[in-house]
Design a protein around this motif. Structure first.
Motif: not given
Length: 232
Positions: A163-173, A183-192
């Motif tokens: 998920f950490r990759y997408f902290d940068v990738l989400d800014d690019l598209g 559910r995946v989004g909530a899991w991502r936030q919990a891990l972050a």
């Protein structure tokens, strides 16, 4: 460093961007095991590193100077030797968790395909594959906050770096359709927000990742070049 003889009982030989190194660092932190971390430049591997890493890859865990290599093996060793256990006690559940850890490695391979895609068509194809994989995860996740419920497990250690990759990738598209994956989004936030996950990388990780992405001969590199750096 001129030799592989560590001053600390456990030394994690690492590379600043390697997600497999992050797995090992997360597991060490979850177990409260003191360790020394030594980053190396994989483009200029020191002789001592090649002596302890037969495959020339990170991570390597030096245990009183004795090397253990490959992230999955390192994590299993740590789970066998240090409490608390991060695998379920039940054998079937443990096997299922290991299966999803392999799934996480497959997702990392897809991310590699994404940042190496040579053109926009290939980039979109890899993005669609990633969304499909995360959709599969959405169907198996429960109420969380972690993969198996309230307890942090090895599967979580695997997906924190994903998920950490997408902290940068989400800014690019929009490479993953996150709104369709609550559910995946909530899991991502919990891990972050998990301290072990946060501390598994250096503070300059986002800048290092952007620099790495921009250096690829890829469609994503062109997007990085055309975007403002984080914090600019």
């Amino acid at each position: 460093m001129t030799s592989a003889s560590p001053a600390a009982p456990l030394v994690l030989v690492s590379h600043a961007l390697c997600p497999y190194v992050q797995r090992a660092a997360i597991v060490l932190a979850e177990k409260g095991v003191p360790f020394e971390r030594r980053d190396i430049d994989l483009a200029h591997k020191p002789d001592w590193f090649l002596q302890v890493s037969p495959l020339g890859k990170t991570p390597v865990l030096l245990v009183h100077g004795q090397p253990v290599f490959e992230s999955a093996v390192i994590c299993e060793y740590l789970d066998e030797t240090h409490a608390p256990a991060l695998h379920p006690h039940d054998a079937l559940q443990r096997a299922q968790h290991r299966s999803w850890m392999e799934f996480g490695s497959a997702v990392l391979n897809l991310i590699g395909g994404l940042y190496n895609a040579p053109d926009e068509a290939a980039l979109q194809a890899r993005a669609d594959e990633l969304t499909a994989r995360f959709t599969q995860l959405e169907s198996v996740l429960g109420d969380g906050p972690y993969f198996g419920g309230t307890a942090f497990t090895m599967v979580d250690a695997v997906f924190g770096p994903v998920f950490r990759y997408f902290d940068v990738l989400d800014d690019l598209g929009e490479f993953v359709r996150w709104p369709a994956l609550p559910r995946v989004g909530a899991w991502r936030q919990a891990l972050a927000s998990r301290p072990s996950v946060v501390q598994a990388v250096r503070p300059d990780y986002p800048a290092l990742l952007r620099r790495f992405l921009q250096a690829r001969p890829s469609a994503l590199a062109r997007r990085v070049a055309g975007s403002a750096p984080a914090g600019a």
